[in-house]
Design a protein around this motif. Structure first.
Motif, PDB file in Angstrom:
ATOM      1  N   UNK A  27      -0.376  -5.328 -12.776  1.00  0.00           N
ATOM      2  CA  UNK A  27      -0.877  -5.324 -11.405  1.00  0.00           C
ATOM      3  C   UNK A  27      -0.075  -6.298 -10.525  1.00  0.00           C
ATOM      4  N   UNK A  28       0.208  -5.841  -9.303  1.00  0.00           N
ATOM      5  CA  UNK A  28       0.889  -6.719  -8.342  1.00  0.00           C
ATOM      6  C   UNK A  28      -0.038  -7.114  -7.200  1.00  0.00           C
ATOM      7  N   UNK A  29      -0.554  -6.127  -6.483  1.00  0.00           N
ATOM      8  CA  UNK A  29      -1.500  -6.385  -5.404  1.00  0.00           C
ATOM      9  C   UNK A  29      -2.233  -5.082  -5.126  1.00  0.00           C
ATOM     10  N   UNK A  30      -3.296  -5.147  -4.324  1.00  0.00           N
ATOM     11  CA  UNK A  30      -4.043  -3.955  -3.987  1.00  0.00           C
ATOM     12  C   UNK A  30      -4.609  -4.015  -2.597  1.00  0.00           C
ATOM     13  N   UNK A  31      -4.834  -2.835  -2.018  1.00  0.00           N
ATOM     14  CA  UNK A  31      -5.505  -2.711  -0.729  1.00  0.00           C
ATOM     15  C   UNK A  31      -6.599  -1.664  -0.893  1.00  0.00           C
ATOM     16  N   UNK A  32      -7.500  -1.554   0.066  1.00  0.00           N
ATOM     17  CA  UNK A  32      -8.639  -0.651  -0.065  1.00  0.00           C
ATOM     18  C   UNK A  32      -9.080  -0.170   1.301  1.00  0.00           C
ATOM     19  N   UNK A  74      -7.497  -2.944   4.194  1.00  0.00           N
ATOM     20  CA  UNK A  74      -6.392  -2.864   5.144  1.00  0.00           C
ATOM     21  C   UNK A  74      -6.014  -1.431   5.506  1.00  0.00           C
ATOM     22  N   UNK A  75      -6.593  -0.424   4.819  1.00  0.00           N
ATOM     23  CA  UNK A  75      -6.258   0.976   5.105  1.00  0.00           C
ATOM     24  C   UNK A  75      -6.914   1.379   6.422  1.00  0.00           C
ATOM     25  N   UNK A  76      -6.110   1.824   7.385  1.00  0.00           N
ATOM     26  CA  UNK A  76      -6.594   2.088   8.735  1.00  0.00           C
ATOM     27  C   UNK A  76      -6.953   3.544   8.975  1.00  0.00           C
ATOM     28  N   UNK A  77      -6.278   4.491   8.310  1.00  0.00           N
ATOM     29  CA  UNK A  77      -6.539   5.896   8.594  1.00  0.00           C
ATOM     30  C   UNK A  77      -7.746   6.402   7.790  1.00  0.00           C
ATOM     31  N   UNK A  78      -8.580   7.170   8.454  1.00  0.00           N
ATOM     32  CA  UNK A  78      -9.794   7.694   7.834  1.00  0.00           C
ATOM     33  C   UNK A  78      -9.585   9.071   7.201  1.00  0.00           C
ATOM     34  N   UNK A  79      -8.396   9.635   7.381  1.00  0.00           N
ATOM     35  CA  UNK A  79      -8.160  10.997   6.893  1.00  0.00           C
ATOM     36  C   UNK A  79      -7.371  11.021   5.586  1.00  0.00           C
ATOM     37  N   UNK A  94      -1.792   4.357   6.611  1.00  0.00           N
ATOM     38  CA  UNK A  94      -1.540   3.404   7.695  1.00  0.00           C
ATOM     39  C   UNK A  94      -2.259   2.117   7.326  1.00  0.00           C
ATOM     40  N   UNK A  95      -1.503   1.017   7.239  1.00  0.00           N
ATOM     41  CA  UNK A  95      -2.027  -0.207   6.645  1.00  0.00           C
ATOM     42  C   UNK A  95      -1.791  -1.384   7.591  1.00  0.00           C
ATOM     43  N   UNK A  96      -2.843  -2.174   7.784  1.00  0.00           N
ATOM     44  CA  UNK A  96      -2.703  -3.409   8.553  1.00  0.00           C
ATOM     45  C   UNK A  96      -1.984  -4.458   7.714  1.00  0.00           C
ATOM     46  N   UNK A  97      -1.225  -5.316   8.366  1.00  0.00           N
ATOM     47  CA  UNK A  97      -0.550  -6.389   7.642  1.00  0.00           C
ATOM     48  C   UNK A  97      -1.575  -7.393   7.123  1.00  0.00           C
ATOM     49  N   UNK A  98      -1.502  -7.690   5.853  1.00  0.00           N
ATOM     50  CA  UNK A  98      -2.360  -8.701   5.232  1.00  0.00           C
ATOM     51  C   UNK A  98      -1.462  -9.661   4.468  1.00  0.00           C
ATOM     52  N   UNK A  99      -2.054 -10.779   4.040  1.00  0.00           N
ATOM     53  CA  UNK A  99      -1.277 -11.824   3.387  1.00  0.00           C
ATOM     54  C   UNK A  99      -1.721 -11.961   1.938  1.00  0.00           C
ATOM     55  N   UNK A 100      -0.751 -11.959   1.020  1.00  0.00           N
ATOM     56  CA  UNK A 100      -0.996 -12.184  -0.396  1.00  0.00           C
ATOM     57  C   UNK A 100      -0.206 -13.412  -0.837  1.00  0.00           C
ATOM     58  N   UNK A 156       3.167  -4.878  13.520  1.00  0.00           N
ATOM     59  CA  UNK A 156       3.232  -5.258  12.116  1.00  0.00           C
ATOM     60  C   UNK A 156       2.304  -4.404  11.250  1.00  0.00           C
ATOM     61  N   UNK A 157       2.099  -3.160  11.693  1.00  0.00           N
ATOM     62  CA  UNK A 157       1.355  -2.211  10.880  1.00  0.00           C
ATOM     63  C   UNK A 157       2.341  -1.369  10.067  1.00  0.00           C
ATOM     64  N   UNK A 158       1.967  -1.137   8.845  1.00  0.00           N
ATOM     65  CA  UNK A 158       2.817  -0.400   7.918  1.00  0.00           C
ATOM     66  C   UNK A 158       2.360   1.045   7.782  1.00  0.00           C
ATOM     67  N   UNK A 159       3.325   1.950   7.685  1.00  0.00           N
ATOM     68  CA  UNK A 159       3.058   3.326   7.269  1.00  0.00           C
ATOM     69  C   UNK A 159       3.714   3.511   5.906  1.00  0.00           C
ATOM     70  N   UNK A 160       2.925   3.894   4.923  1.00  0.00           N
ATOM     71  CA  UNK A 160       3.426   4.056   3.558  1.00  0.00           C
ATOM     72  C   UNK A 160       3.320   5.515   3.136  1.00  0.00           C
ATOM     73  N   UNK A 161       4.375   6.016   2.529  1.00  0.00           N
ATOM     74  CA  UNK A 161       4.354   7.363   1.943  1.00  0.00           C
ATOM     75  C   UNK A 161       4.321   7.216   0.427  1.00  0.00           C
ATOM     76  N   UNK A 162       3.241   7.722  -0.170  1.00  0.00           N
ATOM     77  CA  UNK A 162       3.076   7.652  -1.627  1.00  0.00           C
ATOM     78  C   UNK A 162       3.069   9.071  -2.159  1.00  0.00           C
ATOM     79  N   UNK A 163       4.084   9.414  -2.917  1.00  0.00           N
ATOM     80  CA  UNK A 163       4.216  10.777  -3.433  1.00  0.00           C
ATOM     81  C   UNK A 163       3.693  10.864  -4.858  1.00  0.00           C
ATOM     82  N   UNK A 164       3.097  11.999  -5.161  1.00  0.00           N
ATOM     83  CA  UNK A 164       2.605  12.234  -6.520  1.00  0.00           C
ATOM     84  C   UNK A 164       3.762  12.079  -7.502  1.00  0.00           C
TER      85      UNK A 164
END
Length: 925
Positions: free
Chosen positions: A247-252, A266-271, A293-299, A352-360
């Motif tokens: 494990x490195x880090x997690x968001x929810x 930190x997850x901003x999109x509801x869809x 779509x993820x808000x910037x957070x600090x780890x 400072x908002x991130x957009x992440x693409x996570x592919x299967x």
């Protein structure tokens, strides 16, 4: 059902967790006999230290796992600063020296090592307390007295090795990953927190960190800031062999703490949603990708957008796991894993908002095969699967020659040898010898003239390749059938019909009628060609055929001549008495052996029937089994002929072999793979690196498919995914990697098997009612999807692409009549390039009996589809594609037929978002 950890109650609060890792799943495997990693003089001798590693022991022996030893003074193999080993029991030992020749051993008594199981080990020498502490999976197991300060003898510097001692005599047998060395005594809290988490490369007192995850090459990198790489000797990479998660880090979607890891909301999109689907009509499956779509957070004091790219760890193309957390579960083991992907793209906006693409994650993506090349010619080593049929014929004992062969590339040819590239190694007696193709369906095997069948079939190793050397003086010899594509048309008006039709089946025959010769008499002849003339020395030795006849007043029934030049050949004739009615009740074999032993194959042949008398001798003639015994030899010793033969050989790209294809990489068995399902699994293990563990549903599918045989070869690189899809279609299944990264097969089964699932005491089938569902829609697959006539081509020709040697046209007449289909409606041509199982004359009751029966069951009629939202999470959160469900007590009927527990549906699509599950289910039985 398929997904575990679903909620047991119908009302739940659902939160999604996104767990990120910076680590791959590879590791390094040691066999205990010389395998090691050497680092040289990279570390010091420490009075306190911490050694960590993940291990999976194949044997609990006395193997050294890691050793630090002084480089001067006493002998390096004896002057040990520290050594962690297994002392020949299920325990661990820390051994170190504290002076010139003085040493101390600390051996556990309750560690309880087990084989074939990944565990994390941490060994700490605490100078302040004078103890050695042993941790297992982050938990302190045992404390031993270790009061003597380790010094490693007379040297302050030390060489290090992993997997063996310096005498190379005490090797570790098993797999290792994530080896860390610290120059301090790590606390129990630090070990418990970080044993399954990533460590920053700049962490204090981290003096060496080797993840052992490269997966290729002979060097391992140091992930600490010291950059001390090591050199591998003999140890082998185990691709995806490390299945523990770091494990490195997690968001929810909402703030939560699970397993002492804080997941900020930190997850901003509801869809956010995950969609899975399978297409059972084409053998394909798809899994949607996730956009966050993820808000910037600090780890740990680091902004997420700085941590995720260009930080001390790389997160691109690394694992991301998605979990559904129900009602605030505080352990990840109680959450439901619903998706596994890889981070492939990130964007950062001005806020400072991130957009992440996570592919299967699909292990077959961006992979091609074959992959290995022969070192000299750079030709690819063929990938071959199947049970082929060698042609065993020679001049002494000629035999019929078939076409169940595969092509093997020619590497070199000269007047001594023909060298071919083989798919694997073959021993003597393997019958993997080469065959010469003479066009059409004529393949002659290599032999030694009239001697016994004693050619060499044993391959020789050349780097990663296996080659077969065939002397150029060998004969190619055999008996071939006349085929319907040959010009066997009658050449005389004395025959009333125009042509014959033959194939390579001995039972095929054709009947012709001899016309009344009137006053002129005459001959009736049938002409054919012997095949392609490749070499100068290439002959027809015999002509064979079988006949039945019914004539009146015939004198000579058979003679034989060659071509228009009337090249005469002696042949014994069948003579009958004048004015006698002649009729044979069975086929009579006729063999013509040429007086000079051979006729050059450049000449066409003629079979001449019935020397008529005027006004007499007409009737019917039935012919079958027109065969030619052929032979050729590339080099004969005649300089002019040999030069021409060399030119011909130089233009041949492929010979053909009947040796068995590849054996099972997933079991290590020497048995050749003969079924399509096994070939599919082997491709994934061999080229995509999936584990050799048995896939889900593999055994049941394998049991159903005894007839689903394969013959397949691949000579040039092609997309692995493309061929996996083709295999899945031709062998009647879908495949996917489930949420846990395990290969899973899905197929349609018999109704009786569904009944067994329905009645099982373990609730292996879910029954849905209107109380579980909302937004119900019932529709059908549609008339356009119904196929009631299939023109099936199978058994691909080994030398001619897009030519098939087996054709079957099958019709589902009842469905055609049921839906009033027109002459051109509901028809499909199917080309099966790999499937060589039998095709029936009509669909079997067991849909898994053969290819046609399977797909007629799926697309031979209109099927019902149900689309709905499953509002009962206790049921909906269990479902995944491929699962079987029933519907009862529904608000609508199934178009005049009630839903019942005897009508079965397969889940072909799921769409899931936090708090919602939608499905599409297709009728299958």
């Amino acid at each position: 059902m398929a997904l575990s950890n679903a909620p047991s109650e119908s009302n739940v609060n659902e939160n999604w967790l996104f767990q990120f890792s910076a680590d791959n799943n590879n590791c390094l495997e040691f066999d205990g006999t010389g395998d090691r990693i050497d680092f040289g003089n990279i570390l010091q001798s420490y009075t306190e230290f911490t050694i960590e590693f993940w291990m999976k022991a194949d044997a609990v022996n006395s193997g050294v796992i890691i050793q630090l030893s002084a480089g001067s003074g006493e002998d390096a193999e004896d002057n040990v600063s520290f050594n962690v080993n297994m002392p020949g029991s299920a325990e661990l030992q820390l051994f170190y020296e504290y002076g010139s020749g003085s040493n101390e051993s600390n051996t556990t008594s309750d560690f309880d090592l087990t084989t074939n199981t990944w565990i994390h080990v941490a060994v700490v020498r605490d100078d302040a307390s004078g103890t050695a502490l042993f941790y297992k999976n982050g938990v302190l197991v045992e404390t031993e007295t270790a009061s003597n300060d380790p010094s490693g003898g007379t040297s302050s510097s030390a060489n290090m090795s992993i997997g063996n001692n310096f005498a190379n005599s005490n090797g570790f047998d098993g797999e290792l990953a994530h080896v860390r060395v610290w120059s301090d005594a790590r606390s129990a809290a630090e070990i418990a927190h970080y044993y399954n988490r990533t460590i920053d490369s700049t962490a204090s007192n981290l003096v060496g960190y080797w993840k052992l995850d490269e997966g290729t090459g002979s060097t391992v990198a140091d992930s600490s800031s010291n950059s001390n790489s090591g050199t591998i000797t003999d140890a082998q990479w185990s691709i995806d062999g490390f299945d523990e998660y770091i494990h490195s880090f997690g968001i929810a979607t909402s703030d939560v703490t699970v397993d002492n890891n804080f997941y900020p909301g930190a997850v901003l999109n509801n869809n956010v949603n995950v969609r899975d689907s399978i297409d059972i009509t084409n053998g394909k499956s798809t899994t949607s990708n996730i956009s966050l779509n993820v808000a910037n957070v600090v780890f740990d004091g680091i902004d997420l957008y700085k941590k995720i790219f260009n930080g001390t760890n790389n997160y691109f193309n690394k694992a991301v796991r998605v979990y559904a957390q129900f009602n605030g579960s505080d352990s990840i083991s109680d959450c439901q894993r619903i998706f596994t992907g890889r981070l492939v793209d990130i964007k950062l906006n001005e806020n400072q908002q991130l957009s992440m693409q996570i592919n299967a994650h699909r292990p077959w993506d961006r992979i091609s095969f074959p992959q290995l090349q022969e070192i000299t010619t750079k030709k690819y080593i063929p990938t071959v699967y199947g049970d082929f049929t060698p042609n065993e014929s020679n001049a002494g004992t000629p035999a019929d020659c078939g076409i169940k062969l595969y092509p093997v590339p020619v590497l070199t040819v000269n007047q001594n040898n023909i060298v071919t590239l083989m798919p694997r190694s073959y021993g003597s007696g393997s019958k993997s010898h080469i065959n010469l193709w003479l066009g059409n369906d004529r393949f002659l095997p290599a032999g030694k003239g009239s001697s016994s069948y004693d050619i060499s079939e044993q391959t020789e190793a050349r780097e990663d390749a296996n080659i077969l050397i065939t002397p150029s003086t060998h004969h190619f010899h055999g008996i071939v059938h006349a085929l319907e594509t040959e010009p066997f048309a009658p050449t005389s008006t004395k025959f009333t019909n125009a042509a014959f039709a033959f194939d390579n089946n001995d039972d095929t025959s054709a009947t012709v009628t001899l016309a009344d010769p009137g006053t002129t008499g005459g001959l009736g002849t049938i002409a054919g060609t012997p095949g392609t003339q490749i070499f100068e020395k290439q002959f027809i030795n015999k002509l064979k055929f079988s006949v039945k006849y019914q004539f009146e007043d015939v004198i000579n029934i058979f003679t034989s001549v060659f071509d228009s030049a009337k090249l005469a050949v002696d042949a014994s004739d069948v003579e009958v008495a004048v004015n006698t009615s002649i009729e044979s009740t069975s086929f009579v074999d006729k063999t013509i052996t040429y007086s000079d032993g051979s006729i050059a194959m450049r000449y066409p042949f003629m079979i001449t029937f019935a020397d008529f008398d005027a006004g007499n001798g007409y009737g019917t003639l039935t012919i079958k089994n027109i065969k030619l015994e052929l032979s050729s030899r590339p080099f004969s010793g005649n300089a002019a002929d040999d030069l021409e033969d060399f030119k011909a050989l130089d233009n041949i790209d492929f010979f053909y072999s009947g040796g068995d294809g590849l054996t099972e990489s997933f079991t290590g068995s020497n048995n050749a793979i003969t079924h399509g399902l096994d070939a599919h699994r082997d491709l994934l293990v061999r080229f995509a690196g999936i584990p050799t563990t048995t896939p889900i549903n593999y055994s049941g599918l394998n049991t159903d498919r005894a007839n689903w045989k394969i013959r397949y070869w691949q000579l040039e690189p092609v997309s692995l995914k493309e061929k996996l899809d083709k295999l899945a279609y031709e062998f009647g299944f879908c495949y996917k990697v489930d949420v846990n990264g395990v290969l899973k097969y899905v197929h349609v089964i018999q109704t009786s098997e569904y009944n067994t699932l329905r009645d099982a005491s373990d609730s292996s089938m879910i029954h849905l009612t209107k109380n579980d569902l909302m937004n119900i829609s019932v529709n059908t697959t549609g008339l356009s999807e119904v196929i009631t006539q299939m023109d099936i081509n199978s058994e691909l020709h080994p030398a001619e692409s897009n030519k098939y040697t087996n054709n079957n046209i099958l019709t589902n007449s009842s469905t055609r009549a049921k839906y009033n289909l027109g002459a051109k409606q509901g028809k499909q041509q199917v080309n099966l390039d790999m499937y060589t199982g039998s095709i029936p004359t009509s669909a079997a009751s067991d849909c898994n009996a053969d290819w046609y029966s399977y797909y007629n069951n799926i697309i031979g009629d209109i099927k019902v589809l149900v689309q709905c939202d499953v509002v009962n999470p206790a049921k909906g959160c269990q479902l995944e594609t491929g699962d079987i469900v029933t519907f009862t007590d529904m608000p609508v009927e199934m178009f005049g037929t009630n839903f019942s527990t005897s009508t079965y549906f397969m889940i072909v699509e799921t769409k899931r978002s936090p708090g919602k599950v939608s499905i599409t289910a297709r009728e299958v039985g």
